[in-house]
Write an enzyme that holds these catalytic residues in place. Structure first.
Site, PDB file in Angstrom:
ATOM      1  CB  SER A 124      -0.969  -0.044   1.175  1.00 36.21           C
ATOM      2  OG  SER A 124      -1.950   0.943   1.057  1.00 36.21           O
ATOM      3  CG  HIS A 165      -5.527  -0.099  -1.698  1.00 38.59           C
ATOM      4  ND1 HIS A 165      -5.745  -1.182  -0.868  1.00 38.59           N
ATOM      5  CD2 HIS A 165      -4.650   0.705  -1.047  1.00 38.59           C
ATOM      6  CE1 HIS A 165      -5.030  -1.024   0.248  1.00 38.59           C
ATOM      7  NE2 HIS A 165      -4.352   0.100   0.147  1.00 38.59           N
ATOM      8  CD  GLU A 192      -7.655  -3.990  -1.501  1.00 36.77           C
ATOM      9  OE1 GLU A 192      -8.326  -5.002  -1.198  1.00 36.77           O
ATOM     10  OE2 GLU A 192      -7.936  -2.840  -1.103  1.00 36.77           O
TER      11      GLU A 192
END
Length: 295
Positions: A124, A165, A192
């Protein structure tokens, strides 16, 4: 260059984290977790220390870096020199660059990664900071200059723009907007529970999702007005699931091993980020360690 980077788009499942442990040396791995991006570093550190230990790493420790003096301290560089793997957690990528950028920790990590002394992983926010031009926010409608905000990253993987994401948060518009503004950079949108593993100028896609590559090098027309929609004609888009490769220098996809196509499809990723094996201390905290504050 012998640099090995495992860049995860968020919500990493056990298979990706096991791969990081293996790359770092498995039972001989000495992993350092850096949760600078997190608003709750103590709980995030504890989660990953427990998880990597449960997945078979030889030793795992957290390195708390919340200020620039801490990132310049000899104690921090001493910890990193003993590591075989360094992992950056999720949160806010701007905290990583603000605290680490240009410090002794940053310089040493660049040296260790470039020389192949450590494998560097990030999920992330820890993935976004890997590029030189870093996406820091912006989810506005359409493909416009206002749809994306950028800043300087730490440039462990030069020549790319990384968004995370990707499919789950519908970020194609902002990646297209970023690449139109920086057409010399290759756009990488990582889903993800999906990662790229670099090896020289090539990367392999791992995990349950896909990596979307946006290449504006072949574009015949790019116009980025200060207001209104961007014009981007002739750009290339590749969607690469696990097993596919991509050559960064030549900007061309490779064909992966498709033997998995005859197998039963993998079940969808569960909401919790990590399942720790029995004896590893229990499941991930509710909501996952790399969810809160991610941009």
């Amino acid at each position: 260059m012998d640099a090995r980077l495992l860049i995860i788009g968020g919500a990493a499942g056990p298979a990706l984290l096991v791969r990081f442990v293996e790359l770092a040396g498995a039972a001989s791995a000495r992993i350092v977790v850096i949760a600078t991006a997190s608003e709750t570093p103590e709980s995030t550190e504890a989660h990953y220390v427990e998880t990597f230990t449960g997945l078979g790493a030889g030793s795992v420790r957290a390195l708390r870096l919340t200020t620039r003096p801490e990132a310049n301290a000899p104690e921090a560089t001493a910890v990193l020199r003993d590591a075989t793997g360094v992992f950056f957690t999720g949160g806010d990528q701007q905290r990583i660059t603000a605290v680490l950028g240009g410090t002794a920790t940053d310089s040493l990590l660049q040296e260790l990664v470039a020389g192949g002394a450590v494998v560097l992983g990030g999920t992330s926010a820890g993935a976004a900071m890997m590029s030189a031009t870093m996406i820091v926010g912006g989810d506005g409608p359409g493909v416009t200059a206002a749809a994306v905000r950028t800043g300087p990253g730490l440039e462990f993987l030069p020549g790319v723009l990384i968004d995370q994401h990707f499919a789950q948060r519908g970020r194609l518009n902002r990646l297209l907007s970023a690449v139109a503004r920086y057409p010399h950079e290759l756009g990488l949108g990582i889903d993800e529970d999906t990662a790229i593993l670099t090896d020289g100028d090539c990367f392999e896609v791992l995990g349950s999702g896909a990596v979307t590559v946006v290449d504006a090098g072949a574009a015949t027309d790019i116009r980025v007005p200060s207001g209104g929609p961007i014009a981007l004609a002739g750009a290339l888009i590749h969607v690469l699931p696990a097993g596919h490769t991509y050559h960064l220098t030549g900007r061309r996809p490779g064909i992966g091993d498709h033997s998995h196509e005859d197998r039963e499809p993998a079940p969808p990723a569960r909401p919790q980020r990590v399942s720790v094996p029995a004896g590893g201390g229990g499941p991930a905290p509710a909501g996952g360690a790399d969810r809160a504050g991610d941009v």
